[in-house]
Design a protein around this motif. Structure first.
Motif, short mmCIF file in Angstrom:
data_model
loop_
_atom_site.label_atom_id
_atom_site.label_comp_id
_atom_site.label_asym_id
_atom_site.label_seq_id
_atom_site.Cartn_x
_atom_site.Cartn_y
_atom_site.Cartn_z
N ARG A 128 3.93 7.21 2.48
CA ARG A 128 2.42 7.17 2.59
C ARG A 128 2.02 8.39 2.92
O ARG A 128 2.58 9.40 3.77
CB ARG A 128 2.24 6.28 3.59
CG ARG A 128 2.48 6.54 4.89
CD ARG A 128 1.83 5.43 6.00
NE ARG A 128 2.70 3.93 5.61
CZ ARG A 128 2.16 2.98 6.08
NH1 ARG A 128 1.19 2.85 7.03
NH2 ARG A 128 3.05 1.82 5.87
N LYS B 132 1.94 2.22 -6.93
CA LYS B 132 1.16 3.06 -5.88
C LYS B 132 2.06 4.43 -6.16
O LYS B 132 1.31 5.46 -5.94
CB LYS B 132 1.29 2.55 -4.55
CG LYS B 132 0.85 3.40 -3.42
CD LYS B 132 -0.76 3.69 -3.68
CE LYS B 132 -1.11 4.40 -2.49
NZ LYS B 132 -2.72 4.58 -2.80
N SER C 109 0.68 -1.23 -0.05
CA SER C 109 0.11 -0.03 -0.01
C SER C 109 0.88 1.30 0.01
O SER C 109 0.35 2.36 -0.19
CB SER C 109 -1.02 0.03 1.18
OG SER C 109 -0.41 -0.06 2.42
N ALA D 186 3.67 3.90 -1.26
CA ALA D 186 4.42 4.21 -2.61
C ALA D 186 6.04 3.94 -2.26
O ALA D 186 6.39 4.20 -1.21
CB ALA D 186 4.06 5.63 -2.94
#
Length: 240
Positions: A202, A130, A112, A114
């Motif tokens: 994130r 992502k 989840s 990047a």
């Protein structure tokens, strides 16, 4: 030039399990029937006619084993010399490295967070899906470019300075900074390596806003308590 075997060294004898006495004077396809019509025969004939070296890495599957050979055909005064070596261990290592790389890519594409990696020249070497979504940029337009060429605003930013420090000091770092590319708060985990730098990040804007709201609520409550205390002190004084 008639493709008849005239010489074989001891190492070749160990690999093909045939003594020179059983091969001398026989054509290649008589010794190895599978040679006829194969890519090896085509390369051998090419070397014979064009007098130019050729080479190939060839896999041979047996009942219980797999053998990889690196085969080179070189023109000689008499015809063609075939030099070959066992590269099975190298090919296995390459296959294991390829499989390991594919597993790593699969993981990086499914997480989840990047993620991106840069080399020591700050050129992008990998960007996961992502990160593409977060940046709204195709990785094909970013790979091979330096960070500041793709995102000029990173120069001088707190985020980029943290990455430079991690690379310079050779230590892992985790920072919460304002993203110079997106304008929101991100949590970035930075990992230096021999190849450069790996960064996971994130969006934590919602968390930062919640923390800020809690801080403001706390300050408001403390101010209210202080005002209440002052009022009660004044009232107590007046009553006295």
């Amino acid at each position: 030039r008639d493709y008849r075997v005239i010489c074989q060294n001891r190492r070749a004898e160990q690999l093909d399990h045939q003594p020179l006495s059983a091969m001398r004077g026989r054509r290649l396809w008589e010794v190895w029937p599978q040679f006829a019509g194969s890519d090896l025969e085509a390369l051998c004939r090419k070397t014979m006619t064009e007098r130019q070296p050729t080479s190939i890495e060839k896999r041979f599957d047996g009942e219980d084993t797999t053998l990889w050979l690196e085969i080179r055909f070189l023109p000689t005064a008499e015809g063609v010399g075939c030099f070959f070596r066992d590269i099975t261990m190298r090919k296995r290592a390459e296959e294991e490295a390829r499989a390991s790389h594919e597993r790593a890519v699969k993981i990086l594409e499914s997480i989840s967070d990047a993620f991106y990696a840069v080399d020591h020249d700050w050129r992008f070497t990998y960007i996961n899906r992502k990160a593409e979504q977060v940046w709204r940029r195709s990785r094909d337009t970013l790979l091979g470019r330096r960070i500041w060429e793709a995102f000029p605003k990173v120069l001088g930013s707190e985020a980029f300075e943290a990455q430079k420090r991690a690379l310079r000091e050779g230590r892992e770092m985790m920072v919460e900074v304002m993203s110079p590319t997106m304008g929101n708060w991100v949590e970035a985990s930075i990992y230096p390596s021999a190849d450069g730098l790996s960064v996971y990040f994130r969006d934590i804007t919602v968390r930062r806003q919640a923390q800020q709201a809690l801080l403001q609520a706390k300050e408001t409550a403390e101010a209210a308590d202080l005002a209440k205390g002052k009022f009660l002190a004044a009232a107590s004084h007046d009553l006295r």
